[in-house]
Design a protein around this motif. Structure first.
Motif, PDB file in Angstrom:
ATOM      1  N   PRO A 139      67.415  30.809  53.920  1.00 57.72           N
ATOM      2  CA  PRO A 139      66.130  30.976  53.238  1.00 57.72           C
ATOM      3  C   PRO A 139      65.497  32.322  53.589  1.00 57.72           C
ATOM      4  CG  PRO A 139      66.201  28.912  54.483  1.00 57.72           C
ATOM      5  CD  PRO A 139      67.440  29.669  54.809  1.00 57.72           C
ATOM      6  N   PRO A 140      64.689  32.880  52.677  1.00 59.06           N
ATOM      7  CA  PRO A 140      64.094  34.203  52.908  1.00 59.06           C
ATOM      8  C   PRO A 140      63.330  34.332  54.227  1.00 59.06           C
ATOM      9  CG  PRO A 140      63.728  33.514  50.645  1.00 59.06           C
ATOM     10  CD  PRO A 140      64.357  32.361  51.371  1.00 59.06           C
ATOM     11  N   HIS A 141      62.632  33.266  54.668  1.00 56.41           N
ATOM     12  CA  HIS A 141      61.872  33.385  55.910  1.00 56.41           C
ATOM     13  C   HIS A 141      62.787  33.570  57.117  1.00 56.41           C
ATOM     14  CE1 HIS A 141      62.783  29.062  56.063  1.00 56.41           C
ATOM     15  NE2 HIS A 141      62.565  29.144  57.360  1.00 56.41           N
ATOM     16  N   GLN A 142      64.001  32.999  57.055  1.00 58.95           N
ATOM     17  CA  GLN A 142      64.945  33.193  58.165  1.00 58.95           C
ATOM     18  C   GLN A 142      65.510  34.612  58.166  1.00 58.95           C
ATOM     19  OE1 GLN A 142      67.929  30.143  57.945  1.00 58.95           O
ATOM     20  NE2 GLN A 142      66.636  28.612  58.944  1.00 58.95           N
ATOM     21  N   ILE A 143      65.736  35.163  56.980  1.00 60.34           N
ATOM     22  CA  ILE A 143      66.244  36.533  56.884  1.00 60.34           C
ATOM     23  C   ILE A 143      65.213  37.506  57.446  1.00 60.34           C
ATOM     24  CG2 ILE A 143      66.896  38.386  55.293  1.00 60.34           C
ATOM     25  CD1 ILE A 143      68.112  36.186  53.495  1.00 60.34           C
ATOM     26  N   SER A 144      63.961  37.359  57.044  1.00 62.77           N
ATOM     27  CA  SER A 144      62.946  38.296  57.512  1.00 62.77           C
ATOM     28  C   SER A 144      62.718  38.151  59.016  1.00 62.77           C
ATOM     29  CB  SER A 144      61.634  38.124  56.744  1.00 62.77           C
ATOM     30  OG  SER A 144      61.096  36.842  56.958  1.00 62.77           O
ATOM     31  N   ASP A 145      62.825  36.937  59.540  1.00 66.22           N
ATOM     32  CA  ASP A 145      62.664  36.724  60.977  1.00 66.22           C
ATOM     33  C   ASP A 145      63.813  37.394  61.737  1.00 66.22           C
ATOM     34  OD1 ASP A 145      61.330  35.572  63.260  1.00 66.22           O
ATOM     35  OD2 ASP A 145      62.989  34.131  63.364  1.00 66.22           O
ATOM     36  N   GLN A 146      65.027  37.243  61.226  1.00 65.13           N
ATOM     37  CA  GLN A 146      66.186  37.860  61.884  1.00 65.13           C
ATOM     38  C   GLN A 146      66.093  39.389  61.785  1.00 65.13           C
ATOM     39  OE1 GLN A 146      69.956  36.236  60.845  1.00 65.13           O
ATOM     40  NE2 GLN A 146      71.079  37.661  62.100  1.00 65.13           N
ATOM     41  N   CYS A 147      65.661  39.911  60.648  1.00 65.25           N
ATOM     42  CA  CYS A 147      65.501  41.360  60.494  1.00 65.25           C
ATOM     43  C   CYS A 147      64.460  41.889  61.475  1.00 65.25           C
ATOM     44  CB  CYS A 147      65.095  41.710  59.067  1.00 65.25           C
ATOM     45  SG  CYS A 147      66.449  41.574  57.893  1.00 65.25           S
ATOM     46  N   VAL A 160      65.365  45.321  68.636  1.00 63.49           N
ATOM     47  CA  VAL A 160      66.493  45.742  69.470  1.00 63.49           C
ATOM     48  C   VAL A 160      66.971  47.128  69.046  1.00 63.49           C
ATOM     49  CG1 VAL A 160      68.882  45.243  70.139  1.00 63.49           C
ATOM     50  CG2 VAL A 160      67.215  43.386  69.990  1.00 63.49           C
ATOM     51  N   LEU A 161      67.109  47.338  67.743  1.00 62.74           N
ATOM     52  CA  LEU A 161      67.591  48.629  67.256  1.00 62.74           C
ATOM     53  C   LEU A 161      66.619  49.758  67.550  1.00 62.74           C
ATOM     54  CD1 LEU A 161      69.236  47.620  63.866  1.00 62.74           C
ATOM     55  CD2 LEU A 161      70.371  48.251  66.007  1.00 62.74           C
ATOM     56  N   SER A 162      65.325  49.455  67.559  1.00 65.57           N
ATOM     57  CA  SER A 162      64.364  50.518  67.869  1.00 65.57           C
ATOM     58  C   SER A 162      64.509  50.976  69.318  1.00 65.57           C
ATOM     59  CB  SER A 162      62.931  50.073  67.577  1.00 65.57           C
ATOM     60  OG  SER A 162      62.535  49.050  68.459  1.00 65.57           O
ATOM     61  N   LEU A 163      64.857  50.071  70.214  1.00 67.65           N
ATOM     62  CA  LEU A 163      65.092  50.463  71.609  1.00 67.65           C
ATOM     63  C   LEU A 163      66.421  51.195  71.730  1.00 67.65           C
ATOM     64  CD1 LEU A 163      64.395  50.424  74.643  1.00 67.65           C
ATOM     65  CD2 LEU A 163      65.599  48.244  74.777  1.00 67.65           C
ATOM     66  N   VAL A 164      67.467  50.627  71.146  1.00 67.11           N
ATOM     67  CA  VAL A 164      68.809  51.203  71.256  1.00 67.11           C
ATOM     68  C   VAL A 164      68.861  52.577  70.592  1.00 67.11           C
ATOM     69  CG1 VAL A 164      71.225  50.906  70.561  1.00 67.11           C
ATOM     70  CG2 VAL A 164      69.924  48.958  71.430  1.00 67.11           C
ATOM     71  N   GLY A 165      68.128  52.755  69.509  1.00 69.98           N
ATOM     72  CA  GLY A 165      68.156  54.014  68.782  1.00 69.98           C
ATOM     73  C   GLY A 165      67.189  55.060  69.302  1.00 69.98           C
ATOM     74  N   ASP A 166      66.422  54.738  70.311  1.00 69.12           N
ATOM     75  CA  ASP A 166      65.462  55.676  70.877  1.00 69.12           C
ATOM     76  C   ASP A 166      66.204  56.782  71.630  1.00 69.12           C
ATOM     77  OD1 ASP A 166      62.632  56.341  71.874  1.00 69.12           O
ATOM     78  OD2 ASP A 166      63.733  56.035  73.755  1.00 69.12           O
ATOM     79  N   LYS A 167      65.751  58.034  71.460  1.00 70.39           N
ATOM     80  CA  LYS A 167      66.459  59.146  72.106  1.00 70.39           C
ATOM     81  C   LYS A 167      66.495  59.019  73.617  1.00 70.39           C
ATOM     82  CE  LYS A 167      62.723  62.517  72.490  1.00 70.39           C
ATOM     83  NZ  LYS A 167      62.311  63.883  72.148  1.00 70.39           N
ATOM     84  N   TRP A 168      65.410  58.529  74.221  1.00 70.39           N
ATOM     85  CA  TRP A 168      65.388  58.414  75.676  1.00 70.39           C
ATOM     86  C   TRP A 168      66.339  57.319  76.147  1.00 70.39           C
ATOM     87  CZ3 TRP A 168      64.000  62.782  77.106  1.00 70.39           C
ATOM     88  CH2 TRP A 168      62.896  63.446  76.591  1.00 70.39           C
ATOM     89  N   THR A 169      66.422  56.233  75.386  1.00 71.50           N
ATOM     90  CA  THR A 169      67.368  55.172  75.731  1.00 71.50           C
ATOM     91  C   THR A 169      68.785  55.704  75.714  1.00 71.50           C
ATOM     92  OG1 THR A 169      65.938  53.412  74.899  1.00 71.50           O
ATOM     93  CG2 THR A 169      68.292  52.928  75.004  1.00 71.50           C
TER      94      THR A 169
END
Length: 127
Positions: A9-17, A23-32
């Motif tokens: 269902p759409p609410h599960q997709i948006s929650d997973q996104c 996680v991706l914002s931390l992993v993709g951070d230049k300092w990380t």
């Protein structure tokens, strides 16, 4: 014949996104990326990390290390000395993340001149 599973269902997709985005914002951070690359070889103390990276403020290094520790990527060990010594190391989870992060760092380094050339060309055309 197996039928594909219906989409969630759409609410599960948006929650997973949303979760994946944090996680991706931390992993993709230049300092990380830079911290993980520095910690790949061995555990290091705070000032060693700061000196090796260069250009990172004490506050940003502290924030990034805490975020990595919170997510289970980095361990923090305090040794009972005077003054106390603190050492940071990649955990197993952090080490598993270090492989793609290291590859990204190597790719960036290998293509830095090419990217800077493209930026200069673009800036010259749009100035």
């Amino acid at each position: 014949m197996d039928m594909p599973a219906p989409p969630p269902p759409p609410h599960q997709i948006s929650d997973q996104c949303r979760k994946l985005s944090t996680v991706l914002s931390l992993v993709g951070d230049k300092w990380t990326v830079m911290i993980v690359m520095v910690l790949r070889d061995r555990p290091r103390r705070f000032n060693d990390i700061k000196r090796t990276i260069g250009g990172i403020s004490q506050q940003m290094l502290t924030r990034t290390l805490r975020a990595l520790e919170r997510d289970g990527m980095v361990s923090r060990t305090v040794y009972p000395t005077l003054p106390p010594q603190v050492e940071y190391a990649l955990t197993d989870l952090g080490r598993s993340m270090s492989e793609p992060v290291h590859a990204l760092g190597q790719w960036a380094g290998a293509h830095l001149d090419q990217i800077e050339g493209h930026r200069a060309d673009f800036d010259g055309r749009t100035a």
